[in-house]
Each structure stands twice: as structure tokens, then as C-alpha cells.
Design a protein around this motif. Structure first.
Motif, PDB file in Angstrom:
ATOM      1  N   ILE A 140       0.795  -1.016   0.071  1.00 49.30           N
ATOM      2  CA  ILE A 140      -0.117   0.028  -0.064  1.00 49.30           C
ATOM      3  C   ILE A 140       1.006   1.263   0.005  1.00 49.30           C
ATOM      4  O   ILE A 140       0.603   2.094  -0.740  1.00 49.30           O
ATOM      5  CB  ILE A 140      -0.909   0.077   1.199  1.00 49.30           C
ATOM      6  CG1 ILE A 140      -1.805  -1.345   0.993  1.00 49.30           C
ATOM      7  CG2 ILE A 140      -1.687   1.390   1.216  1.00 49.30           C
ATOM      8  CD1 ILE A 140      -2.789  -1.392   2.314  1.00 49.30           C
ATOM      9  N   TRP A 141       1.772   1.314   0.979  1.00 53.29           N
ATOM     10  CA  TRP A 141       2.887   2.368   0.776  1.00 53.29           C
ATOM     11  C   TRP A 141       3.538   2.672  -0.349  1.00 53.29           C
ATOM     12  O   TRP A 141       3.541   3.646  -0.916  1.00 53.29           O
ATOM     13  CB  TRP A 141       3.963   2.263   1.935  1.00 53.29           C
ATOM     14  CG  TRP A 141       5.071   3.148   1.971  1.00 53.29           C
ATOM     15  CD1 TRP A 141       5.024   4.380   2.559  1.00 53.29           C
ATOM     16  CD2 TRP A 141       6.238   3.016   1.288  1.00 53.29           C
ATOM     17  NE1 TRP A 141       6.244   5.099   2.266  1.00 53.29           N
ATOM     18  CE2 TRP A 141       6.923   4.222   1.577  1.00 53.29           C
ATOM     19  CE3 TRP A 141       6.804   2.083   0.488  1.00 53.29           C
ATOM     20  CZ2 TRP A 141       8.184   4.420   1.188  1.00 53.29           C
ATOM     21  CZ3 TRP A 141       8.063   2.095  -0.017  1.00 53.29           C
ATOM     22  CH2 TRP A 141       8.905   3.311   0.351  1.00 53.29           C
ATOM     23  N   ARG A 142       3.870   1.572  -1.105  1.00 51.43           N
ATOM     24  CA  ARG A 142       4.560   1.590  -2.475  1.00 51.43           C
ATOM     25  C   ARG A 142       3.649   2.242  -3.563  1.00 51.43           C
ATOM     26  O   ARG A 142       4.040   3.028  -4.211  1.00 51.43           O
ATOM     27  CB  ARG A 142       5.149   0.127  -2.804  1.00 51.43           C
ATOM     28  CG  ARG A 142       5.845   0.246  -4.148  1.00 51.43           C
ATOM     29  CD  ARG A 142       6.997   1.007  -4.028  1.00 51.43           C
ATOM     30  NE  ARG A 142       7.819   0.951  -5.465  1.00 51.43           N
ATOM     31  CZ  ARG A 142       8.685   1.963  -5.676  1.00 51.43           C
ATOM     32  NH1 ARG A 142       9.244   2.322  -4.790  1.00 51.43           N
ATOM     33  NH2 ARG A 142       9.297   1.879  -6.944  1.00 51.43           N
ATOM     34  N   VAL A 149       3.883   7.386  -9.112  1.00 50.22           N
ATOM     35  CA  VAL A 149       2.748   7.240  -8.748  1.00 50.22           C
ATOM     36  C   VAL A 149       1.952   8.223  -8.017  1.00 50.22           C
ATOM     37  O   VAL A 149       0.766   8.686  -8.465  1.00 50.22           O
ATOM     38  CB  VAL A 149       2.333   5.938  -8.015  1.00 50.22           C
ATOM     39  CG1 VAL A 149       0.994   5.648  -7.693  1.00 50.22           C
ATOM     40  CG2 VAL A 149       2.851   4.567  -9.139  1.00 50.22           C
ATOM     41  N   ALA A 150       2.892   8.515  -7.086  1.00 50.62           N
ATOM     42  CA  ALA A 150       1.936   9.654  -6.234  1.00 50.62           C
ATOM     43  C   ALA A 150       2.008  11.033  -6.949  1.00 50.62           C
ATOM     44  O   ALA A 150       0.791  11.683  -6.949  1.00 50.62           O
ATOM     45  CB  ALA A 150       2.950  10.000  -4.922  1.00 50.62           C
ATOM     46  N   SER A 193      -4.212  15.999  -0.513  1.00 47.19           N
ATOM     47  CA  SER A 193      -3.153  15.841  -1.270  1.00 47.19           C
ATOM     48  C   SER A 193      -2.035  17.028  -1.138  1.00 47.19           C
ATOM     49  O   SER A 193      -0.749  16.971  -0.920  1.00 47.19           O
ATOM     50  CB  SER A 193      -3.117  15.336  -2.756  1.00 47.19           C
ATOM     51  OG  SER A 193      -4.010  14.120  -2.838  1.00 47.19           O
ATOM     52  N   LEU A 194      -2.719  18.174  -1.103  1.00 47.04           N
ATOM     53  CA  LEU A 194      -2.080  19.486  -1.348  1.00 47.04           C
ATOM     54  C   LEU A 194      -1.237  19.725   0.108  1.00 47.04           C
ATOM     55  O   LEU A 194      -0.370  20.151   0.178  1.00 47.04           O
ATOM     56  CB  LEU A 194      -3.194  20.759  -1.245  1.00 47.04           C
ATOM     57  CG  LEU A 194      -3.572  21.004  -2.692  1.00 47.04           C
ATOM     58  CD1 LEU A 194      -4.507  21.900  -2.609  1.00 47.04           C
ATOM     59  CD2 LEU A 194      -2.408  21.530  -3.489  1.00 47.04           C
ATOM     60  N   LEU A 199       5.780  15.984   0.219  1.00 45.75           N
ATOM     61  CA  LEU A 199       6.049  14.485   0.355  1.00 45.75           C
ATOM     62  C   LEU A 199       6.026  14.199  -1.275  1.00 45.75           C
ATOM     63  O   LEU A 199       6.546  13.433  -1.691  1.00 45.75           O
ATOM     64  CB  LEU A 199       5.442  13.800   1.225  1.00 45.75           C
ATOM     65  CG  LEU A 199       5.509  14.329   2.647  1.00 45.75           C
ATOM     66  CD1 LEU A 199       4.716  13.355   3.447  1.00 45.75           C
ATOM     67  CD2 LEU A 199       6.944  14.043   3.132  1.00 45.75           C
ATOM     68  N   ILE A 200       4.915  14.505  -1.850  1.00 43.82           N
ATOM     69  CA  ILE A 200       4.334  13.912  -3.165  1.00 43.82           C
ATOM     70  C   ILE A 200       5.194  14.391  -4.210  1.00 43.82           C
ATOM     71  O   ILE A 200       5.888  13.826  -5.108  1.00 43.82           O
ATOM     72  CB  ILE A 200       3.036  14.375  -3.636  1.00 43.82           C
ATOM     73  CG1 ILE A 200       2.027  13.661  -2.735  1.00 43.82           C
ATOM     74  CG2 ILE A 200       2.765  14.125  -4.938  1.00 43.82           C
ATOM     75  CD1 ILE A 200       0.628  14.475  -2.967  1.00 43.82           C
ATOM     76  N   ALA A 201       5.913  15.788  -4.347  1.00 44.46           N
ATOM     77  CA  ALA A 201       6.794  16.415  -5.180  1.00 44.46           C
ATOM     78  C   ALA A 201       7.883  15.666  -5.061  1.00 44.46           C
ATOM     79  O   ALA A 201       8.742  15.498  -5.904  1.00 44.46           O
ATOM     80  CB  ALA A 201       6.791  17.892  -5.123  1.00 44.46           C
TER      81      ALA A 201
END
Length: 340
Positions: A140-142, A149-150, A193-194, A199-201
Motif C-alpha cells: 500500500i505504501w509503495r 505514482v504519487a 493531497s495538497l 512529500l508528493i513532489a
């Protein structure tokens, strides 16, 4: 109190086996992907596949913008963002979700067999439970934190919210409440997500001063989004267009690599930053689940009962802390990645 060294050795072997399983799975995935990209024929095929998938993903968003009267807005960064990895992201997510579903089905079958036979069966035995509790969260983390993906999943959530704006405008009076609820869920996904965009970037280190700047900016953008959403009932179609235009600007900023400058400063004047309680909520769910697990162990419950108690505690804690609608929003987000 005597120590059962045989039991300790068994636990050690279980954890070593889990570590090897996770390492081999992730390394195997990386090696296969690396090998495919090294072969010219497959590399070119994958590149074309990514481009076709990215265009297909954006096609519905382009139609929505046209119906909203925003066809002239600049969307090139958002449109071209997924051309390097769109298809790979979809395929990776589908593979990870299939493996997770397979493991979950095996656990459910083991629980049913254990109840039917009145004794612990296969997948409900301690080593299998421990493996599932480690391997499945890693998958799930991956699936969520893999950089490609993120990042693309975030852009898909923005596209979905734009399409939801058009769906509200086009909805009949009888269906408008459903469209509005879908819009709320889509925007909630974007807001969550914002708050994790730093972390996403993946463009800032843990101690980077740019990281704090990105978090502060994201909190202001979230507040701006909330203000735009709040205007929908009062201003109708005009507010929907404004919200969609705001989402496009955020998507363009992120796609261009400006995680710390998603919106111009003049758009954020007199905006109060939204609070971020995600860490507290997650910690609360983990503490409640761990407490239920410890209580089950201390009271001498059988393995199957411990698994049921811990799983039920995690589910109930998530519903209470995050709200029942968050499950719907998460499901919509997942379906958007799997089937968009």
C-alpha cells in the motif's frame, strides 16, 4: 519467567523471511522495469503507451473545461505532465492493488475456514498474519508513495475535481445533490493531497527550508480552495467556473515543478492557512489499533480473535476520526487511478 527460545527463533525467522520477501519483490519490480527501458523496442513502445494514456486521461478534462467555458485557459503543463509515465502509473497501481486484494481474500478465506473448523487455519496462523501485516502495508505504501505514482495520482485527482465541477453545472435539479457530493469528495481528495504536496513532489529534503515554505504555501492554497467551494451555493455557475479555473492553475503550477508556488501570491492575500491535523489523526488510528492488539495479546485471545479485534479497532477508529465519507472519497480516488 522462562523464555521460550524456540519461539524467539521462530519469530526471528519469520521477520527475516518477511524482509527477504519484501526486498525481493521490490528489487524484482525495479529490475524488470529497468530491463524493459534498456531495450529500444520496448522503451519506444512504453513511451508511446504513456503518451496515449496521458492524452486519454486528459480528454475528459478538456471536454469539461470546454463546457465550463474555460477552453482558452492555459493547460499545456497539466496536459503533458503524464506523458513520461501515465501508463506505467496505471499499470503499477493495478498490479499493487491486485496483490493487496489477493492477500486480503486469502486472509478472509482463512478467517472463514478457522471459524468453520473451530481452530486456526492456514492464513490465520501467526506467521501468516505477521507477514500480511507487514507485506500488505508495504505494498500500500509503495502504491501511494512511489514518486511517479504519487505525483501523477495527484494530477488525476485535480482532473477529477475539474470534471466534477462540470458535472454539477450539467446536472438536472433531481441529480444536482449527487453531483455536489461527488464534487465535495473530489475536492477533499485534492485538499488532502495538497497538505502532503511537499512529500508528493519529492523535491525537498527533510531539513530543507524550502520544505517549510512548501507546507505553509500548501495550507494557504487549501484555504483558498475551501473559500472557492463555499461560494458554489451562492454564486452557482460562476463559482463553479472559478473553482475549476483555480484547480487548473494549481495543476499547472504543480506540473511545472512549482510545488512551493502553486498559486501567485496575489491570489492568496488575506487568506488564513488551513490547519493540518493529518499527523495527529494518523497517530490516533495507530495508537488505537496497537492498543487493541496489545489488549488481545494480554487477555490471551487466540490468533484469529486478535486479528479480528485489531482490524475492527482500526476500521472503527478510521471511521470516527476521518469520517465515513472519507472512505467514499478514497474509493473514488482509487477508481480514478485504476479505471480512468
Amino acid at each position: 519467567m522462562s523464555i521460550d527460545w524456540g519461539r524467539v527463533a521462530e519469530i526471528q525467522r519469520t521477520f527475516i523471511g518477511m524482509g527477504l520477501l519484501v526486498a525481493l519483490s521490490l528489487c524484482g519490480y525495479r529490475f524488470i522495469r529497468w530491463a524493459l527501458l534498456k531495450i529500444p523496442v520496448t522503451r519506444n513502445g512504453i513511451e508511446q503507451w504513456n503518451i496515449r494514456t496521458a492524452e486519454k486521461d486528459f480528454s475528459d478534462t478538456a471536454v469539461a473545461l470546454r463546457k465550463l467555458g474555460l477552453a482558452n485557459m492555459q493547460t499545456d503543463p497539466l496536459r503533458t505532465a503524464g506523458r513520461k509515465n501515465a501508463a506505467v502509473v496505471h499499470a503499477s497501481y493495478q498490479v499493487f492493488m491486485f496483490l493487496i486484494a489477493l492477500g486480503s481474500a486469502d486472509l478472509v478465506k482463512g478467517a472463514i475456514d478457522s471459524i468453520d473448523q473451530q481452530r486456526v487455519q492456514g492464513s490465520m496462523e501467526t506467521p501468516a498474519l505477521i507477514t500480511a501485516c507487514v507485506v500488505m502495508p508495504v505494498l500500500i505504501w509503495r502504491s501511494r508513495r512511489s514518486p511517479g505514482v504519487a505525483r501523477y495520482r495527484f494530477l488525476l485527482s485535480i482532473m477529477s475535481a475539474i470534471e466534477a465541477c462540470e458535472a454539477v453545472m450539467s446536472a438536472s435539479a433531481d441529480d444536482r445533490h449527487k453531483a455536489l457530493r461527488r464534487l465535495d469528495d473530489s475536492c477533499a481528495t485534492v485538499r488532502r493531497s495538497l497538505l502532503k504536496v511537499h512529500l508528493i513532489a519529492g523535491s525537498t529534503g527533510r531539513r530543507s527550508p524550502r520544505r517549510m515554505r512548501a507546507k505553509q504555501h500548501a495550507a494557504l492554497v487549501v484555504s483558498k480552495l475551501q473559500m472557492a467551494e463555499a461560494e458554489i451555493d451562492a454564486r452557482g455557475e460562476g463559482a463553479l467556473r472559478s473553482l475549476a479555473a483555480l484547480l487548473v492553475k494549481i495543476g499547472n503550477g504543480y506540473a511545472a515543478g512549482n510545488a512551493s508556488n502553486l498559486l501567485p501570491e496575489q491570489n492568496l492575500r488575506d487568506v488564513v492557512a488551513a490547519p493540518n491535523r493529518e499527523g495527529v489523526r494518523m497517530a490516533a488510528v495507530i495508537i488505537i489499533t496497537a492498543s487493541a492488539l496489545c489488549v488481545g495479546v494480554l487477555l490471551g485471545f487466540p490468533d484469529i480473535a486478535i486479528a479480528v479485534v485489531a482490524g475492527s479497532a482500526a476500521l472503527l477508529a478510521s471511521i470516527v476520526i476521518y469520517g465515513a465519507r472519507s472512505a467514499v472519497a478514497k474509493t473514488n480516488e482509487l477508481m480514478g487511478v485504476l479505471w480512468k
